[in-house]
Enzyme design. Structure first.
Site, PDB file in Angstrom:
ATOM      1  CD  GLU A  12       4.552   4.855   8.779  1.00  0.00           C
ATOM      2  OE1 GLU A  12       4.981   4.940   9.950  1.00  0.00           O
ATOM      3  OE2 GLU A  12       4.113   3.807   8.284  1.00  0.00           O
ATOM      4  NE  ARG A  62      -5.120   0.317   9.131  1.00  0.00           N
ATOM      5  CZ  ARG A  62      -4.737  -0.134   7.945  1.00  0.00           C
ATOM      6  NH1 ARG A  62      -5.439  -1.097   7.342  1.00  0.00           N
ATOM      7  NH2 ARG A  62      -3.673   0.359   7.349  1.00  0.00           N
ATOM      8  N   GLY A  77       0.822  -1.213   0.000  1.00  0.00           N
ATOM      9  CA  GLY A  77       0.000   0.000   0.000  1.00  0.00           C
ATOM     10  C   GLY A  77       0.851   1.256   0.000  1.00  0.00           C
ATOM     11  CG  ASP A  78      -1.059   5.003  -0.363  1.00  0.00           C
ATOM     12  OD1 ASP A  78      -0.744   4.674  -1.522  1.00  0.00           O
ATOM     13  OD2 ASP A  78      -2.169   5.487  -0.072  1.00  0.00           O
ATOM     14  CB  THR A 111      -5.288   4.323   1.185  1.00  0.00           C
ATOM     15  OG1 THR A 111      -5.473   4.165   2.598  1.00  0.00           O
ATOM     16  CG2 THR A 111      -6.059   5.537   0.723  1.00  0.00           C
TER      17      THR A 111
END
Ligand SMILES: CCCCCCCCCCCCC/C=C/[C@@H](O)[C@H](COP(=O)(O)O)NC(=O)CCCCCCCCCCCCCCC
Ligand SMILES: Nc1ncnc2c1ncn2[C@@H]1O[C@H](COP(=O)(O)OP(=O)(O)O)[C@@H](O)[C@H]1O
Ligand SMILES: [Ca+2]
Length: 554
Positions: free
Chosen positions: A516, A320, A206-207, A251
């Site tokens: 993050e 989530r 993912g990202d 995402t």
């Protein structure tokens, strides 16, 4: 379309019907001879269309000579070699990209040609291979990192079943590393990987995983060039290796916003054909320490809170974010602070101009030709002395910086639909404190065609640099001195002391930096234009007109 000289033209069979097959250096076309004869002189496009096909040479994945006594590609059954209308003893198959009606999705299709002689078959295979050999932008060796725990934890299967067969068909060799811990890929790229061996790096995840790979590569480039990442003033060195993203995360916004879909096969095909899409990167600092780079979203307030809450729910997978999204929405927290920014000047468009960044975007192209070539030509301090900073203080539900549209399946047009991938700017979106219902209206507009910036409590600016200071750190900051003078500083210090004493000061949020959490809330951000390149081509405009003979978009 410009006429190219023919390299080959033969009558070959496809599914037992004779076709006129032609190859020039741009296009391979095959036209049903019988349909052509039957309708000669009749200008009925539909009829001619029915038997005519073409594929751009740059979208051919591979060509393979086939054993004739093999199962037929079309029926899957073992068949006798057809004897008529031409005696077709020898066959070759062309594998090529086909665009699906589903938006921006590509698939691998194939067509098998039967030739009357082996020499003709070899000539066709050889000539097509020669043409493919001229496409020097195609990668031959790739370093692949797979995050087995991203998204729905299907990264490994997706790569093995959907991507590896395409790479092997295109004769791309790969070294595959399945990561064993967070930051495994980043550290390997930064310190160990022998990058000279590869034409690109592929990220399966993912990202967050993409961010790891991008950090590894960007840091490695700076180390090798002796550039100090901790200084915000440094002009960073662009990465020579392209990065491919096979989406397998939650995402997948970087993939979606650069390709137009989050489909692993489509992404693999963009890698095979060697597409290139340059991309901006933001560096994020706190005072003199470098924190991280960001390519998609830097979000404080709403998206920071969603991320912080969702980290505890990682086991839920992509859902989530929805659960934490609803929870954060209901908590309706706002945060105080000061945002200052350097607006982007001139011809770069505005976040509300509805100029979507599409494949070959003229704004990004112009930026690349305007870019300073020398390291010292446009340092941060030069820019600062020329331009003036805009300062905005307030109470915000969200502060978002979108360096690209941030389109993703949850929001197909993204956080900033007109943001550009490679224009050296980021769109700074300020959502001020408003009622829950107004905020919900704003959020809902991310999912439909309405303008999410058309609210009195939303402002959006296209910027090159910005800073944020949360309110509780403002007392000591110079911004206050400049803004309020000595009296203002005294006044603010007093408020801060009072709040510290009573504990009623609204809490701080976190910065969500491409998924993050940043360890600081006071940050300084600078956009670095076109620092990396992806194996992508931006969002393609849907073809509006087809060549009636060849079926190709004009
Ligand atoms: C009412 C529906 C509102 C939908 C609003 C959707 C806006 C979505 C914009 C998403 C921008 C995403 C930018 C990219 C971020 C990623 O870098 C980053 C990491 O991705 P990774 O896990 O794949 O590694 N992803 C994220 O930070 C996730 C952001 C997702 C936020 C989803 C928020 C959902 C909000 C739902 C609110 C519902 C309110 C309903 C009230 C009844
Ligand atoms: N083997 C691993 N074990 C645990 N975490 C990993 C591993 N490999 C990568 N990661 C980390 O997992 C995080 C999420 O990865 P990502 O692929 O973006 O999935 P998602 O989109 O579901 O968040 C990234 O921050 C990455 O650093
Ligand atoms: Ca940008």
């Amino acid at each position: 379309m410009e006429k190219q000289p023919r390299l080959l033209c033969s009558e070959l069979c496809v599914q037992r019907r004779p076709y006129e097959v032609t190859l020039n250096c741009a296009i391979l076309a095959w036209k049903d001879v019988q349909i052509g004869q039957k309708h000669t002189g009749r200008a009925i496009y539909g009829t001619v269309k029915a038997g005519s096909h073409c594929v751009h040479v740059c979208e051919i994945i591979a060509v393979q000579e086939m054993e004739d006594d093999s199962p037929s590609k079309d029926t899957g059954k073992w068949q006798k070699v057809p004897q008529s209308p031409v005696d077709c003893q020898h066959t070759f198959t062309v594998f090529y990209i086909e665009r699906r009606t589903r938006q921006h999705c590509w698939r691998c299709s194939n067509v098998t040609f039967h030739c009357p002689e082996q020499s003709l078959c070899l000539l066709w295979v050889q000539t097509i291979r020669e043409q493919l050999g001229l496409l020097t932008n195609r990668p031959k060796r790739l370093l692949v990192y797979i995050n087995p725990y991203g998204g729905k934890q299907r990264g490994k299967q997706i790569y093995d079943h959907k991507v590896a067969p395409i790479f092997s068909q295109a004769t791309i060799s790969t070294d595959v590393i399945v990561t064993e811990r967070a930051n495994h890929a980043r550290d390997h790229l930064k310190t160990e990987a022998d990058l000279k061996k590869y034409d690109g790096v592929v990220c399966v995840g993912g990202d967050g995983m993409f961010s790891e790979i991008m950090h590894g590569l960007v840091s490695r480039m700076q180390q090798d060039a002796g550039v100090d990442e901790s200084s915000m003033e440094e002009t960073l060195v662009p990465c020579g290796l392209r990065i491919g993203i096979i989406p397998a995360g939650s995402t997948d916004c970087v993939c979606y916003a650069t390709v137009g879909s989050n489909d692993p096969v489509t992404s693999a095909l963009h890698i095979v054909v060697g597409d290139s899409q340059p991309m901006d990167i933001c560096s994020v600092h706190n005072e003199d320490s470098f924190l991280r780079y960001s390519v998609s979203l830097l979000g404080y307030g709403f998206y920071g809170d969603v991320l912080a809450d969702s980290e505890r729910k990682r086991w839920m997978g992509p859902a989530r974010y929805d659960i934490s999204g609803v929870k954060t929405f209901l908590s309706h927290r706002y945060y105080e602070g000061t945002v200052s920014f350097l607006p982007a000047e001139g011809s770069l468009g505005t976040p509300r101009d509805k100029m979507q960044c599409l494949s070959g975007c003229s704004i990004c192209r112009q930026t690349s030709s305007d870019r300073p070539v020398s390291k010292d030509e446009d340092s941060v301090s030069d820019a600062e002395s020329r331009d003036t900073w805009t300062v905005i203080r307030g109470k915000f539900l969200a502060i978002n910086a979108a360096s690209m549209s941030c389109a993703c399946p949850r929001s197909p047009k993204g956080l900033s639909p007109s943001a550009h991938l490679a224009d050296g700017t980021t769109d700074l979106i300020l959502v001020r404190k408003c009622s829950r219902i107004d905020f919900l209206r704003h959020l809902l507009r991310h999912t439909n065609k309405d303008d999410q910036f058309d609210h009195s409590f939303v402002e959006v600016y296209r910027v090159k640099q910005f800073r944020f200071t949360p309110r509780h750190q403002e007392c000591d900051s110079e911004v206050d001195l400049r803004e309020n003078g000595a009296g203002g500083k005294r006044f603010l210090s007093q408020i801060c002391r009072e709040h510290r004493a009573c504990g009623c000061m609204p809490s701080q949020s976190n910065w969500n930096c491409d998924g993050e959490i940043l360890p600081h809330t006071a940050i300084q951000v600078r956009v670095h234009c076109q620092l990396i390149t992806l194996f992508a081509r931006g969002i393609e405009e849907q073809p509006v007109f087809e060549d009636p003979y060849t079926h190709c978009a004009i």
